[in-house]
Design a protein around this motif. Sequence first.
Motif, short mmCIF file in Angstrom:
data_model
loop_
_atom_site.label_atom_id
_atom_site.label_comp_id
_atom_site.label_asym_id
_atom_site.label_seq_id
_atom_site.Cartn_x
_atom_site.Cartn_y
_atom_site.Cartn_z
N SER A 72 47.44 40.62 38.45
CA SER A 72 48.24 40.80 37.25
C SER A 72 48.52 39.45 36.61
N VAL A 73 49.11 39.51 35.43
CA VAL A 73 49.67 38.32 34.81
C VAL A 73 51.14 38.32 35.19
N SER A 74 51.54 37.36 36.00
CA SER A 74 52.89 37.31 36.53
C SER A 74 53.39 35.89 36.60
N LYS A 75 54.71 35.76 36.71
CA LYS A 75 55.28 34.48 37.09
C LYS A 75 54.90 34.23 38.54
N ASP A 76 54.75 32.95 38.88
CA ASP A 76 54.39 32.61 40.25
C ASP A 76 55.67 32.50 41.08
N ARG A 103 40.71 45.98 69.27
CA ARG A 103 40.75 45.85 67.82
C ARG A 103 42.17 46.17 67.34
N LYS A 104 42.50 45.68 66.16
CA LYS A 104 43.77 46.04 65.56
C LYS A 104 43.51 46.72 64.22
N ARG A 105 44.46 47.56 63.82
CA ARG A 105 44.35 48.25 62.53
C ARG A 105 45.33 47.63 61.54
N VAL A 106 44.81 47.29 60.37
CA VAL A 106 45.63 46.71 59.30
C VAL A 106 45.42 47.55 58.05
N ALA A 107 46.50 48.11 57.54
CA ALA A 107 46.43 48.90 56.31
C ALA A 107 46.44 47.97 55.11
N LEU A 108 45.48 48.16 54.21
CA LEU A 108 45.37 47.31 53.02
C LEU A 108 45.53 48.14 51.76
N VAL A 109 46.33 47.63 50.86
CA VAL A 109 46.50 48.22 49.52
C VAL A 109 46.01 47.19 48.52
N ILE A 110 44.99 47.54 47.76
CA ILE A 110 44.36 46.61 46.80
C ILE A 110 44.55 47.19 45.40
N ASP A 111 45.39 46.55 44.62
CA ASP A 111 45.73 47.02 43.28
C ASP A 111 45.08 46.08 42.25
N PHE A 112 44.07 46.59 41.54
CA PHE A 112 43.34 45.78 40.56
C PHE A 112 44.11 45.62 39.24
N GLY A 113 45.27 46.23 39.13
CA GLY A 113 46.11 46.03 37.97
C GLY A 113 45.72 46.88 36.77
N VAL A 114 46.23 46.50 35.61
CA VAL A 114 46.06 47.28 34.39
C VAL A 114 45.13 46.54 33.43
N PRO A 115 44.48 47.27 32.50
CA PRO A 115 43.55 46.63 31.57
C PRO A 115 44.17 45.50 30.76
N ALA A 116 45.46 45.61 30.43
CA ALA A 116 46.10 44.57 29.62
C ALA A 116 46.13 43.22 30.31
N ASP A 117 46.06 43.21 31.64
CA ASP A 117 46.10 41.96 32.39
C ASP A 117 44.71 41.41 32.71
N ALA A 118 43.67 42.15 32.35
CA ALA A 118 42.30 41.72 32.66
C ALA A 118 41.87 40.56 31.77
N PRO A 119 41.04 39.66 32.29
CA PRO A 119 40.49 38.59 31.44
C PRO A 119 39.62 39.19 30.34
N ALA A 120 39.42 38.46 29.28
CA ALA A 120 38.60 38.92 28.17
C ALA A 120 37.20 39.29 28.66
N GLY A 121 36.73 40.47 28.26
CA GLY A 121 35.41 40.92 28.63
C GLY A 121 35.31 41.53 30.01
N ASP A 122 36.43 41.72 30.69
CA ASP A 122 36.44 42.30 32.03
C ASP A 122 37.40 43.48 32.06
N PRO A 168 38.38 39.47 39.31
CA PRO A 168 37.62 39.37 38.06
C PRO A 168 36.35 38.56 38.26
N LYS A 169 35.46 38.67 37.28
CA LYS A 169 34.18 37.97 37.39
C LYS A 169 34.33 36.46 37.26
N GLN A 170 35.30 36.03 36.47
CA GLN A 170 35.51 34.60 36.24
C GLN A 170 37.00 34.29 36.27
N GLY A 171 37.29 33.00 36.36
CA GLY A 171 38.68 32.55 36.30
C GLY A 171 39.34 32.58 37.67
#
Length: 225
Positions: A72-76, A103-122, A168-171
């Motif tokens: 996302s676009v966020s404050k750090d 082995r251990k099990r780790v649950a992962l949640v991967i949120d790619f965010g919303v289109p408004a936060d995507a870089p141009a062309g992505d 994203p592809k770049q940045g």
Amino acid sequence: MRRRLPAVALTLALALGIGIGAALSAAAPALAAGYRYWSFWDGSGGGQWSYATLGPSMARPADGAVQGFRFSVSKDAAAQAAQPRAAADFETVCGATAPTAGRKRVALVIDFGVPADAPAGDAPPDAAPRTACAQVAPEATAAEALASVAKPLRYNSAALLCAISGYPKQGCGDQVADTAAESPAPARSSAADSGGGPSAGVLAGIAAVAALAAAGVWQSRRRTR
């Protein structure tokens, strides 16, 4: 009889107040800027998220842990970064995955965010958060768990996580200003809250105005003795 403060001292005090206000206002645009990056989160009880204190390449989650990633676009900063939009629920993600010896099990949640936060062309590859149950070695880091289910990953030279599943592809951690002019982005990690405050130049300006006012008051008092 009480002596009144000389007019020149009053004038300089007013200038000091105006100078401080102007300096802080000048700092505001830089503080208002956000960053387009992958933030990293620890799951806690009740399905809640907390901003991770270690980066994914340093964190070694225990069996049964939940880790989240949000683009996302966020404050750090922990209080201002966008959280994953799915609950941190281990059973929901890994409940159907049987434990395996060594082995251990780790649950992962991967949120790619919303289109408004995507870089141009992505665009985000998934509209909704993606979940996966990683089964990895007991000593594996969160980054290794992520790599086992969401390749390709991309990092920059400072080991900042730039892309998950090629997005994203770049940045990487690019600064995104609101309406103010952009300033060079500092090196940042998705693992830590960098905080914020007036720049060194602003503080120096305030100190200079304060010194000028103090000198004027001193000179005025000498003249009235």
